[in-house]
Design an enzyme around this catalytic site. Structure first.
Site, PDB file in Angstrom:
ATOM      1  CG  ASN A 136      -1.704   1.305   1.338  1.00 23.94           C
ATOM      2  OD1 ASN A 136      -2.612   1.563   0.551  1.00 23.94           O
ATOM      3  ND2 ASN A 136      -1.341   2.146   2.301  1.00 23.94           N
ATOM      4  CG  ASP A 229      -5.630   5.720  -2.801  1.00 20.56           C
ATOM      5  OD1 ASP A 229      -4.910   4.779  -2.448  1.00 20.56           O
ATOM      6  OD2 ASP A 229      -5.478   6.313  -3.882  1.00 20.56           O
ATOM      7  CG  ASP A 235      -1.683   5.884  -0.923  1.00 18.17           C
ATOM      8  OD1 ASP A 235      -1.913   4.976  -0.118  1.00 18.17           O
ATOM      9  OD2 ASP A 235      -2.262   6.002  -2.018  1.00 18.17           O
ATOM     10  CG  ASP A 237      -1.242   6.342  -8.946  1.00 19.01           C
ATOM     11  OD1 ASP A 237      -2.099   5.442  -9.060  1.00 19.01           O
ATOM     12  OD2 ASP A 237      -1.249   7.391  -9.614  1.00 19.01           O
ATOM     13  CG  ASP A 266      -0.512  -4.523   5.700  1.00 18.47           C
ATOM     14  OD1 ASP A 266      -1.033  -4.887   6.769  1.00 18.47           O
ATOM     15  OD2 ASP A 266      -0.060  -3.376   5.502  1.00 18.47           O
ATOM     16  CD  GLU A 297      -4.968  -5.671   8.004  1.00 15.23           C
ATOM     17  OE1 GLU A 297      -4.961  -5.234   9.162  1.00 15.23           O
ATOM     18  OE2 GLU A 297      -4.317  -5.148   7.080  1.00 15.23           O
TER      19      GLU A 297
END
Length: 522
Positions: A136, A229, A235, A237, A266, A297
């Site tokens: 992520n 997001d 974060d 993309d 995850d 998860e």
């Protein structure tokens, strides 16, 4: 293709029942008839006093195999942003403790050589390895760059909290020690959607990156906070072609390097669903492992929020049964006020047992002060483990912190009883499950057994009053095959039950405890 044809395909995909995930995956060695069992081999703060974590694992493997474990979920093996980072603060997925990054060659868990050695020993003992994939976000960038961004509102990421402005973001990843080995991608702001720190103003907030090439938040994520997001750090993309290529290559590489059987994925509610489905399917295909295991998860106790994700992933991944965990937590805190007959209500295992990975606690929910804090109290932990270990639905995962001495809530008596339940699962808990949920404070179920295993009868209680002296009695049928035989208590030396000519017996259990009854050997 016409609009009508597209709508027909959309309706077909939206409402079709996906195939059960666990039925298509490897849960135990080929040809084995033993019940499969997963172990999460770490806690949040775990470190061994004299060995690296990987060496500790290697020394424990023979005992774990003998106990009946067939899968081990390991902590993220990648280099973290800090020397003692757990790997969820992912700096470089390609560095398994091989390069001098972030002031260390080894990870918190050990070196790459130790990691691969532990994986090899586990596989030699019939235990599959699961890789914790942190896809992520990234943390620990090597340099900053000035980029346009807009601060968003904390409670609604779809609304801006100010104008677009230039911020100094930690988004440049050079991997100087690794160079081009394994991957040539050098990450920069183009590969990310947002950050949570402006180094120029020394301000912590959620910033959405803007400017040429940036598409904003992904729409294929959870709708919490308007759009979920962004979770933390920097974060990723997942719509960027270079990102997709690098992560797909990593997925195949890590499986081939370790000979692992699959992934624990995850924080999937924050990852673009289309990318993640493609990641699972591509790595399953490219690794040549059609039975590659995957468990995701999605942290929510609300089954209604999880069900659309189960449908969206089309049987390609199983899901941790967080709703069941929340029921177990609630039961442990309400004690005798909790109605045990409702323990499986609104759970994944209750409605889709072949998609559920069941668990009692894990590395996040037992840490005091963490956002996911929700541990199951020791007064109900044995009952909780009896539910996930001895029933036929779901694929159970035992938590290291409940089995091994540690500083995060270990209880010696609980660990001893969990070990007995694991043994009962290996030896007796086979066949269909027949429930006897007749009393709010005492429920039971029977496993009828199969051609290789005799089955068992299980009773559990949450009655506080008179614990240790009050005795529940529950009449259950163990099947005509066991008519005119006897059952003995397994957890404690509790007595003998005579089975009548029709297969019925009256089984007992002390208050606030569990009893497993098994056939007496002739």
């Amino acid at each position: 293709m016409s609009i009508i044809s597209k709508l027909k395909i959309w309706f077909s995909d939206a409402f079709q029942t996906p195939p059960p995930a666990l039925d298509r995956m490897r849960l135990r060695p080929e040809g084995s008839t033993q019940n499969p069992l997963m172990l999460q081999f770490f806690t949040w703060d775990c470190l061994h006093e004299s060995l690296s974590w990987w060496k500790h694992l290697e020394t424990e493997v023979p005992k774990l195999a003998e106990m009946g474990f067939t899968q081990i979920w390991l902590p993220p093996p990648n280099k973290a942003a800090e020397p003692l980072g757990r790997g969820y603060d992912a700096y470089d997925l390609w560095d398994l403790g091989e390069f001098n990054h972030k002031g260390t060659i080894k990870t918190r868990w050990g070196t790459k050589e130790e990691f691969l050695s532990a994986c090899k020993v586990a596989q030699e003992h019939g235990i599959d390895i699961l890789i914790d994939a942190v896809l992520n976000h990234k943390l620990g960038a090597d340099r900053t760059e000035v980029v346009p961004a807009v601060k968003v509102q904390p409670e609604n990421r779809l609304k801006n909290a100010g104008p677009v402005k230039d911020i100094e973001a930690w988004t440049l990843f050079d991997f100087p020690a690794r160079g081009d080995k394994y991957s040539k991608l050098r990450w920069n702001h183009e590969h990310f959607t947002g950050v949570d720190w402006d180094n120029k103003m020394r301000e912590k907030a959620v910033y959405k990156l803007t400017g040429p090439g940036h598409k904003g938040w992904s729409r294929n994520v959870d709708s919490e906070l308007g759009n979920y997001d962004f979770l933390l750090g920097i974060d990723i993309d997942h719509r960027h072609p270079a990102v997709q290529e690098d992560l797909m290559n990593w997925g195949t590489w890590i499986l081939e390097t370790t000979n692992a059987s699959g992934f624990r994925l995850d924080a999937i509610k924050h990852i673009d669903r289309k990318f993640l489905l493609n990641f699972i399917q591509t790595t399953r295909k490219n690794s040549g492992n059609s039975k590659m295991f995957a468990v995701s998860e999605y942290w929510s106790g609300n089954l209604k929020l999880i069900m659309p994700y189960i449908r969206a992933f089309k049987g390609e991944t199983s899901f941790f049964d967080v709703p069941l965990h929340m029921n177990l937590c609630k039961a442990s805190r309400q004690r005798s006020r909790y109605d045990l007959r409702t323990i499986l209500h609104d759970t994944i295992v209750g409605v889709k047992p072949h998609d559920a990975v069941t668990f009692v606690d894990n590395h996040e929910c037992v840490v005091e002060g963490q956002s996911l804090e929700s541990w199951v109290e020791h007064t109900f932990k044995i009952q909780a483990y009896a539910i996930i270990l001895l029933r036929s639905g779901g694929f159970p995962c035992v938590f290291y912190g409940d089995l091994y001495p540690n500083r995060e809530g270990y209880n010696e008596n609980t660990a001893r009883n969990i070990t007995l339940l694991i043994e009962a699962r290996k030896m007796f808990a086979y066949g269909a499950t027949e429930d006897y949920f007749h009393d709010r404070n005492c429920i039971g179920f029977v496993r009828r057994g199969d051609e290789n295993h005799p089955g068992c009868a299980v009773i559990l209680s949450n009655k506080d009053e008179g614990s240790g002296t009050f005795l529940h009695n529950l009449r259950m049928n163990v099947g005509i095959a066991h008519a005119r035989t006897q059952y003995r208590s397994f957890m404690t030396q509790h007595g003998i039950v005579d089975i009548d000519k029709d297969g019925w017996g009256t089984f007992s259990c002390f208050a606030n405890y569990v009893q497993v009854w098994v056939p007496v050997k002739e």
